[in-house]
Motif scaffolding. Structure first.
Motif, mmCIF file in Angstrom:
data_model
loop_
_atom_site.group_PDB
_atom_site.id
_atom_site.type_symbol
_atom_site.label_atom_id
_atom_site.label_comp_id
_atom_site.label_asym_id
_atom_site.label_seq_id
_atom_site.Cartn_x
_atom_site.Cartn_y
_atom_site.Cartn_z
ATOM 1 N N TRP A 28 83.269 19.294 46.613
ATOM 2 C CA TRP A 28 82.101 18.761 47.309
ATOM 3 C C TRP A 28 82.503 18.087 48.618
ATOM 4 C CZ3 TRP A 28 77.783 20.697 45.680
ATOM 5 C CH2 TRP A 28 77.657 21.053 44.321
ATOM 6 N N ILE A 29 83.627 17.398 48.599
ATOM 7 C CA ILE A 29 84.112 16.733 49.809
ATOM 8 C C ILE A 29 84.482 17.763 50.869
ATOM 9 C CG2 ILE A 29 85.963 15.280 50.750
ATOM 10 C CD1 ILE A 29 86.089 13.896 48.010
ATOM 11 N N SER A 30 84.968 18.913 50.424
ATOM 12 C CA SER A 30 85.407 19.937 51.371
ATOM 13 C C SER A 30 84.253 20.505 52.198
ATOM 14 C CB SER A 30 86.093 21.091 50.627
ATOM 15 O OG SER A 30 85.142 21.845 49.873
ATOM 16 N N ILE A 31 83.037 20.465 51.667
ATOM 17 C CA ILE A 31 81.894 21.071 52.370
ATOM 18 C C ILE A 31 81.641 20.401 53.721
ATOM 19 C CG2 ILE A 31 79.406 21.521 52.266
ATOM 20 C CD1 ILE A 31 79.741 21.869 49.219
ATOM 21 N N PRO A 32 81.471 19.072 53.766
ATOM 22 C CA PRO A 32 81.277 18.460 55.091
ATOM 23 C C PRO A 32 82.492 18.601 55.994
ATOM 24 C CG PRO A 32 81.497 16.768 53.387
ATOM 25 C CD PRO A 32 81.327 18.070 52.690
ATOM 26 N N PHE A 33 83.710 18.526 55.433
ATOM 27 C CA PHE A 33 84.901 18.655 56.266
ATOM 28 C C PHE A 33 85.005 20.054 56.862
ATOM 29 C CE2 PHE A 33 86.497 14.765 54.206
ATOM 30 C CZ PHE A 33 87.028 14.122 55.312
ATOM 31 N N SER A 39 82.422 23.401 63.314
ATOM 32 C CA SER A 39 81.654 22.900 64.458
ATOM 33 C C SER A 39 82.571 22.443 65.581
ATOM 34 C CB SER A 39 80.759 21.727 64.017
ATOM 35 O OG SER A 39 79.871 22.116 62.997
ATOM 36 N N THR A 40 83.681 21.785 65.198
ATOM 37 C CA THR A 40 84.644 21.309 66.196
ATOM 38 C C THR A 40 85.219 22.457 67.007
ATOM 39 O OG1 THR A 40 85.299 19.346 64.944
ATOM 40 C CG2 THR A 40 86.920 20.236 66.467
ATOM 41 N N VAL A 41 85.687 23.496 66.319
ATOM 42 C CA VAL A 41 86.319 24.625 67.002
ATOM 43 C C VAL A 41 85.308 25.347 67.892
ATOM 44 C CG1 VAL A 41 87.464 26.851 66.689
ATOM 45 C CG2 VAL A 41 88.073 24.918 65.217
ATOM 46 N N ILE A 42 84.115 25.593 67.364
ATOM 47 C CA ILE A 42 83.100 26.332 68.135
ATOM 48 C C ILE A 42 82.635 25.515 69.334
ATOM 49 C CG2 ILE A 42 80.752 27.253 68.071
ATOM 50 C CD1 ILE A 42 81.253 28.048 65.160
ATOM 51 N N ALA A 43 82.257 24.255 69.104
ATOM 52 C CA ALA A 43 81.698 23.426 70.175
ATOM 53 C C ALA A 43 82.714 23.173 71.285
ATOM 54 C CB ALA A 43 81.195 22.101 69.599
ATOM 55 N N ASN A 44 83.956 22.849 70.905
ATOM 56 C CA ASN A 44 84.970 22.600 71.937
ATOM 57 C C ASN A 44 85.371 23.871 72.662
ATOM 58 O OD1 ASN A 44 85.905 19.638 71.958
ATOM 59 N ND2 ASN A 44 85.841 20.086 69.768
ATOM 60 N N SER A 45 85.343 25.001 71.972
ATOM 61 C CA SER A 45 85.624 26.279 72.634
ATOM 62 C C SER A 45 84.541 26.600 73.663
ATOM 63 C CB SER A 45 85.721 27.402 71.600
ATOM 64 O OG SER A 45 86.812 27.190 70.729
ATOM 65 N N VAL A 79 95.582 19.557 60.812
ATOM 66 C CA VAL A 79 95.374 18.869 59.525
ATOM 67 C C VAL A 79 94.362 19.561 58.613
ATOM 68 C CG1 VAL A 79 94.521 16.720 58.480
ATOM 69 C CG2 VAL A 79 96.032 16.617 60.462
ATOM 70 N N ILE A 80 93.211 19.922 59.155
ATOM 71 C CA ILE A 80 92.075 20.332 58.324
ATOM 72 C C ILE A 80 92.323 21.627 57.530
ATOM 73 C CG2 ILE A 80 89.608 20.845 58.274
ATOM 74 C CD1 ILE A 80 90.324 17.950 58.951
ATOM 75 N N LEU A 281 88.658 10.727 58.699
ATOM 76 C CA LEU A 281 87.497 10.684 59.583
ATOM 77 C C LEU A 281 87.901 10.589 61.047
ATOM 78 C CD1 LEU A 281 84.982 8.403 57.628
ATOM 79 C CD2 LEU A 281 84.901 10.885 57.935
ATOM 80 N N TYR A 282 88.955 9.810 61.355
ATOM 81 C CA TYR A 282 89.315 9.684 62.770
ATOM 82 C C TYR A 282 90.004 10.949 63.286
ATOM 83 C CZ TYR A 282 94.440 8.705 62.828
ATOM 84 O OH TYR A 282 95.807 8.784 62.764
ATOM 85 N N LEU A 283 90.373 11.868 62.377
ATOM 86 C CA LEU A 283 90.959 13.135 62.802
ATOM 87 C C LEU A 283 89.913 14.238 62.947
ATOM 88 C CD1 LEU A 283 94.192 13.214 60.610
ATOM 89 C CD2 LEU A 283 94.044 12.776 63.063
ATOM 90 N N ILE A 284 88.730 14.045 62.377
ATOM 91 C CA ILE A 284 87.727 15.104 62.424
ATOM 92 C C ILE A 284 86.413 14.686 63.092
ATOM 93 C CG2 ILE A 284 86.817 14.588 60.118
ATOM 94 C CD1 ILE A 284 87.182 18.068 61.808
ATOM 95 N N ILE A 285 86.010 13.413 62.956
ATOM 96 C CA ILE A 285 84.739 12.993 63.548
ATOM 97 C C ILE A 285 84.772 13.020 65.081
ATOM 98 C CG2 ILE A 285 83.101 11.089 63.807
ATOM 99 C CD1 ILE A 285 82.841 12.521 61.163
ATOM 100 N N PRO A 286 85.766 12.382 65.748
ATOM 101 C CA PRO A 286 85.784 12.444 67.218
ATOM 102 C C PRO A 286 85.815 13.864 67.780
ATOM 103 C CG PRO A 286 87.242 10.711 66.453
ATOM 104 C CD PRO A 286 86.815 11.478 65.234
#
Length: 310
Positions: A28-33, A39-45, A79-80, A281-286
C-alpha cells in the motif's frame, strides 16, 4: 579473540528492511511512492524539454531550473526503483559496492539540489536588486562555472563517505533498517567505533545545508529591502511574486530535510517508521512538487505546457 575482532570483514550484500514495523503495508505504501516517482520523471522531463526547445527560455533563471529538474530525476532514480523492488518483489538484497554507489548518488545529489536552490536565490537577488545589469552579470559562461562549482563541491565533499563506510569492519548484522543505503544507517551496522562517520556526516550538514541556507536567507533579506523601497504597491507585489515559486520550492525541500536531521539526533524517542518515512519524503516530494510549482507560477512554462497538451 582480539585478532578476530579486528579482522576486516565486508558482507557480500546487505538486506534492505524497508520501513520497519510497516512491512505488512509495504504494498500500500508503494502506491503513492510509485505514483510520485512516475510523476517526477514525466514532469521534470517536460520541464527539461520545454526549456531546451523554447528559445525565449534560454535565460539564467531557466538554465538553473533545468539543472534542478535534472538533479531531481537523478536523485529520485537513485533511490525509488530499488525501494519499489523491496516493496513489490521482496528484492531486499543489495550488493556491498552497489550500496556504496547508491549512497554516493543519493547524498551527492541532495547536496547538489541544496546548492542549486542557493544559486536560484542569488539569481532572484540580482534580477530584483540589479535588473538593468542582470544579463551582464549572469552571463552564460559564469552560469556554467557556477554549475560546475556546485557540482564539484558536492562530489568532493560526499566522496569520502563511501570510503569511510568501506573501511569499517562488519559483523553478522547485515540488515539495513531503511529503504536505501543511507550513510549512518549502514555505518551503524559496523562492529567498530563510527564516531568519525557521525562527525563527518554532521559536518557535511553544517557545511553544505547551513551555508546554503545562510546565503538564501541573506539573498532574501536584501530582496525584501529592495522590494520595500519600490515606489508603488503594484511594483512591490510584482517584484515579490517572481520569488514565490522559489520560496515554495525552498520550503518543500528544507522542511523534511531538516526534520530528518532532527529525528536522527532524537532517534531514540521516535519510531523508526516515522524517521524512515520522513527521510524518504525529502527524496521524493521536492522532485515531484518542483516542476508543478514552477509550471503553475511561471507564465512562459505554463503557456508552453498548454501548447504541448493541446
Amino acid at each position: 579473540m582480539s585478532a578476530l575482532n579486528n579482522t576486516q570483514y565486508q558482507p557480500p550484500f546487505f538486506i534492505l528492511k524497508g520501513i520497519p514495523g510497516l512491512e505488512a503495508a509495504h504494498i500500500w505504501i508503494s502506491i503513492p511512492f510509485c505514483t510520485l516517482y512516475v510523476s517526477t520523471v514525466i514532469a521534470n522531463s517536460i520541464i527539461l524539454f520545454i526549456i531546451k526547445t523554447e528559445v525565449s527560455l534560454h535565460q539564467p533563471m531557466y538554465f538553473l531550473l533545468s539543472m534542478l529538474s535534472g538533479t531531481d530525476i537523478i536523485l529520485s532514480t537513485s533511490v525509488i526503483p530499488k525501494m519499489l523492488g523491496v516493496f513489490w518483489f521482496n528484492s531486499r538484497e543489495i550488493y556491498f559496492d552497489a550500496c556504496l554507489i547508491q549512497m554516493f548518488f543519493a547524498h551527492t545529489f541532495t547536496a547538489v539540489e541544496s546548492s542549486i536552490l542557493m544559486l536560484m536565490a542569488v539569481d532572484r537577488y540580482i534580477a530584483i536588486c540589479n535588473p538593468l545589469r542582470y544579463s551582464s552579470i549572469l552571463t552564460n559562461p559564469l552560469l556554467v562555472k557556477m554549475a560546475l562549482a556546485v557540482f564539484l563541491r558536492s562530489v568532493l565533499i560526499i566522496t569520502p563517505i563511501p570510503f569511510l563506510v568501506k573501511r569499517l569492519p562488519f559483523c553478522r548484522n547485515d540488515v539495513i533498517a531503511h529503504t536505501f543505503c543511507e550513510h549512518m544507517s549502514v555505518a551503524k551496522l559496523a562492529c567498530a567505533d563510527i564516531k568519525v562517520n557521525a562527525i563527518y556526516g554532521m559536518s557535511l550538514t553544517l557545511f553544505i545545508v547551513a551555508l546554503d541556507m545562510l546565503f538564501i536567507a541573506l539573498s532574501y533579506i536584501m530582496i525584501l529591502k529592495a522590494v520595500i523601497r519600490l515606489s508603488t504597491k503594484e511594483a512591490r507585489v510584482k517584484a515579490f511574486s517572481t520569488c514565490i515559486a522559489h520560496i515554495s520550492v525552498i520550503a518543500v525541500f528544507y522542511t523534511p530535510f531538516l526534520f530528518t536531521v532532527m529525528l536522527q539526533r532524537i532517534g531514540q524517542t521516535v519510531s523508526p517508521s516515522v524517521h524512515i518515512t520522513v527521510a524518504n519524503l525529502y527524496l521524493i516530494i521536492p522532485p515531484t512538487v518542483n516542476p508543478i510549482v514552477y509550471g503553475v507560477n511561471t507564465k512562459q512554462i505554463r503557456e508552453r505546457i498548454r501548447k504541448v497538451l493541446h
